[in-house]
Design an enzyme around this catalytic site. Structure first.
Site, PDB file in Angstrom:
ATOM      1  N   SER A 493       0.828  -1.208   0.000  1.00  0.00           N
ATOM      2  CA  SER A 493       0.000   0.000   0.000  1.00  0.00           C
ATOM      3  C   SER A 493       0.863   1.260   0.000  1.00  0.00           C
ATOM      4  O   SER A 493       1.741   1.416  -0.832  1.00  0.00           O
ATOM      5  CB  SER A 493      -0.943  -0.039   1.211  1.00  0.00           C
ATOM      6  OG  SER A 493      -1.935   0.931   1.131  1.00  0.00           O
ATOM      7  N   ASP A 579      -9.239  -3.071  -6.992  1.00  0.00           N
ATOM      8  CA  ASP A 579      -8.816  -2.343  -5.792  1.00  0.00           C
ATOM      9  C   ASP A 579      -9.299  -0.894  -5.858  1.00  0.00           C
ATOM     10  O   ASP A 579      -8.936  -0.148  -6.764  1.00  0.00           O
ATOM     11  CB  ASP A 579      -7.292  -2.393  -5.682  1.00  0.00           C
ATOM     12  CG  ASP A 579      -6.779  -1.899  -4.336  1.00  0.00           C
ATOM     13  OD1 ASP A 579      -7.507  -1.161  -3.661  1.00  0.00           O
ATOM     14  OD2 ASP A 579      -5.657  -2.263  -3.977  1.00  0.00           O
ATOM     15  N   HIS A 624      -8.020  -4.879  -1.025  1.00  0.00           N
ATOM     16  CA  HIS A 624      -6.816  -4.062  -1.134  1.00  0.00           C
ATOM     17  C   HIS A 624      -5.567  -4.891  -0.882  1.00  0.00           C
ATOM     18  O   HIS A 624      -4.625  -4.869  -1.669  1.00  0.00           O
ATOM     19  CB  HIS A 624      -6.900  -2.905  -0.150  1.00  0.00           C
ATOM     20  CG  HIS A 624      -5.712  -2.010  -0.157  1.00  0.00           C
ATOM     21  ND1 HIS A 624      -5.180  -1.485  -1.322  1.00  0.00           N
ATOM     22  CD2 HIS A 624      -4.923  -1.544   0.841  1.00  0.00           C
ATOM     23  CE1 HIS A 624      -4.136  -0.724  -1.027  1.00  0.00           C
ATOM     24  NE2 HIS A 624      -3.957  -0.762   0.272  1.00  0.00           N
TER      25      HIS A 624
END
Length: 661
Positions: A493, A579, A624
């Protein structure tokens, strides 16, 4: 800041009995009501060692970011004679270590959502929500409450469970690994449990009970990753479902938190730097909520309750301090908190004995060494006296010889004021068993050293995190931990920003990189306000659309913007097709641009140049980050071993102890 402190204190100088009166009389101005308490502030000592260890998962915060929370038990005044001695603490430590050392490796597992209430334990067993008596929780004697397969989802699992006060109902949030969308089901508990209701796209939810002993469920509704609406619902004969609150500022989100004693439900309205808390009376949930303190830019606070007193954790005060404000009619208090990082700041050697006086800073499990090492970040080539000490956590086998020849896997995050994840993962353990060194770099931008640590690594200070990461890796090499040709780097991320930036600025420090759902195109993402999280994250990355200074600064470190024809480490990227937090388009654009730069560099270098491998693995689904994906884990480990030229036979054999292939 002093004026902000005064405003905040004025809002809190009364006890819960006074608060109850305010709830009944809607027109009372509690700020004015509290003025006469202001001069009676006295200092007290509080025990705060573990107050930030409970961190619930709140997916709407940002790109996979949990929220800080705390326990009111740690806020209570303690008497000197009741403090545990260092020897007692060490005895407790030894007991934990002994338990870990005697536990078979095969017994490690990732535990699903579980909650105790009354005499029962509620948890997931197979595809069912079940409960069993507390004393029988480890047996197979359980009662099935709900079959998750009724929702017709692909491999559903329970993310969170909440039980109504009198155990008439239980609510469970259910989702799948390939999507962040969740469904909250409410089950009526009886001889024949039955699903009473279901609500889509629920984020946080809590139960309270009203004056008529009716159970009321409050929940937040999430749309496009934005959580702005709060609802309350009842069931049975008096069934209703109504919207309770809507947040109109798109840069804020809402989540619910029930105080530890269940006395108040707090409605927390937040963005990355500012918060506002409303109290809902847990015994009168139909009364209007009471505002603790209206939002003031830059002021964050959280509320807990115990024994008719509110406990407030806030950042009001000096930039490097946390302050705790306790509301009591007789002795309101405010205190400084220096966190729990009491270790010597100038420690730069791995010496197990020197950490024994600091208890929680080391853990020796079997033949595994875990110890905090301090690396010196020179803050972009400043002089030594102006440098910053950056904590690192290093794991390796105690019997390892010649660590300089061992492979190194470095972890980094450095964003949103969140701590770098160091939770147990099977693949991490097997790497250590196979001789790897694992290093966790707690760089600026994270939350390990408090709010100032975060502030020093966000907005126009993002490059500090990059300088810290570079310095940490150089320090590891300088202290004999591995070497560049055996060094790998991993992040997920928002951690991809620092990793991508380091690959552009100092690729020679690394041999290979693995990234998962990485944030790599900061500039274009933050200029697109149609994306779900752009407005929420302006306080972290800046507003390049309206602020030229922010735009120019982002251009300096944005991984996508700074790709140049040069040699790069090999990079393996795992991305997810749908995502919503990190759009696939930005990752694809980064990968294509990087490959083009490598081809151009290869042409300029000539024959014999060994180009790095750039792999983009696009997984289906809309989640995610999928931590437990066996396919992802094996692909990443295989990539690292191949890039370093290592034999992976034993590591995959050991991995079978933990993962079902």
């Amino acid at each position: 800041m002093q004026q902000k402190s005064k405003l905040f204190l004025q809002a809190l100088k009364y006890s819960i009995p006074h608060l109850g009166k305010c709830m009944q009389k809607q027109h009372v101005n509690h700020c004015n009501f509290a003025d006469h308490y202001y001069n009676s502030i006295k200092l007290k000592k509080y025990h705060l060692t573990k107050c930030l260890q409970n961190k619930p998962r709140i997916s709407e915060l940002a790109r996979n970011i949990p929220s800080r929370n705390f326990s009111c038990k740690e806020f209570l005044p303690i008497k000197q004679e009741n403090k545990k001695s260092l020897s007692e603490n060490m005895d407790a430590f030894e007991k934990v270590r002994t338990k870990l050392e005697t536990q078979p490796q095969e017994e490690y597992e990732i535990i699903n959502a579980e909650i105790k209430h009354g005499g029962f334990v509620y948890y997931q067993e197979g595809c069912c929500l079940v409960r069993s008596k507390d004393e029988e929780a480890d047996n197979d004697n359980y009662e099935v409450l709900f079959n998750l397969e009724e929702l017709k989802l692909e491999q559903p699992f329970i993310d969170c469970i909440r039980v109504a006060p009198d155990e008439k109902y239980v609510a469970a949030k259910i989702r799948t690994e390939d999507s962040e969308a969740s469904t909250c089901v409410v089950v009526k508990l009886s001889d024949q449990p039955v699903m009473e209701a279901s609500f889509p796209n629920v984020s946080s939810f809590e139960w309270v009970k009203d004056e008529e002993d009716e159970d009321v469920l409050f929940y937040t509704f999430q749309r496009n990753l934005r959580c702005h609406d709060v609802y309350r619902a009842t069931f049975g004969d008096n069934r209703r479902n109504e919207r309770f609150y809507t947040e109109k500022d798109p840069s804020f989100f809402v989540f619910l938190y029930l105080t530890k004693d269940s006395r108040f439900l707090t409605m927390n309205i937040m963005n990355k730097t500012t918060s506002e808390v409303w109290l809902i009376d847990g015994m009168s949930p139909w009364d209007p909520p009471v505002l603790i303190q209206k939002r003031i830019h830059g002021v964050l606070y959280y509320v807990e309750h115990r024994d008719d007193e509110l406990y407030i954790l806030t950042n009001v005060g000096e930039p490097t301090e946390f302050k705790l404000m306790r509301t009591a009619a007789d002795t309101p208090a405010i205190m400084n908190w220096d966190l729990f990082f009491t270790m010597k700041r100038n420690t730069k050697v791995v010496d197990l004995d020197m950490f024994k006086d600091h208890c929680v800073l080391f853990l020796k499990h079997s033949n595994l060494l875990y110890v905090n090492v301090i690396g010196l970040a020179d803050d972009s080539v400043r002089s030594l006296k102006d440098g910053k000490l950056v904590p690192m956590t290093v794991f390796h086998k105690t019997d390892s010889e010649d660590l300089q020849k061992k492979p190194l896997l470095v972890h980094v995050y450095g964003a949103y004021g969140m701590d770098l994840k160091m939770n147990f993962r099977p693949e991490r353990r097997v790497l250590v068993d196979d001789g790897w060194i694992l290093a966790y770099c707690h760089v600026r931008g994270g939350g390990e050293l408090g709010l100032q640590w975060h502030a020093d690594g966000r907005l126009t200070k993002k490059l500090n995190g990059l300088a810290d990461l570079e310095a940490c890796i150089k320090t590891l090499h300088g202290q004999g931990f591995s070497q560049p040709s055996l060094t790998t780097l991993t992040a997920f991320s928002a951690g991809g920003v620092l990793v991508g930036a380091l690959c552009n600025s100092n690729p020679e420090l690394l041999r290979a990189v693995t990234l998962e759902a990485p944030f790599l195109d900061v500039l274009n993402t933050m200029m697109d306000t149609t994306l779900p999280l752009t407005l929420e994250e302006l306080e972290e990355w800046g507003n390049p659309s309206s602020d030229e200074k922010h735009k120019n600064y982002i251009k300096r470190y944005c991984p996508y913007q700074n790709i140049k024809p040069k040699h790069y480490p090999s990079i393996h990227i795992t991305a997810y097709e749908n995502d919503e937090r990190v759009p696939l388009k930005g990752i694809v654009n980064y990968t294509e641009k990087l490959k083009e730069a490598i081809v151009e560099h290869a042409k300029d270098t000539g024959e014999g140049y060994q180009a790095p491998n750039i792999i983009l693995d696009i997984q289906p689904g809309g989640n995610h980050v999928i931590e437990d994906s066996h396919k992802k884990i094996t692909a990443q480990i295989k990539f690292l071993y191949e890039e370093l030229g290592l034999d992976s036979t034993s590591v995959f054999e050991n991995l079978k102890k933990y993962l079902k292939f």
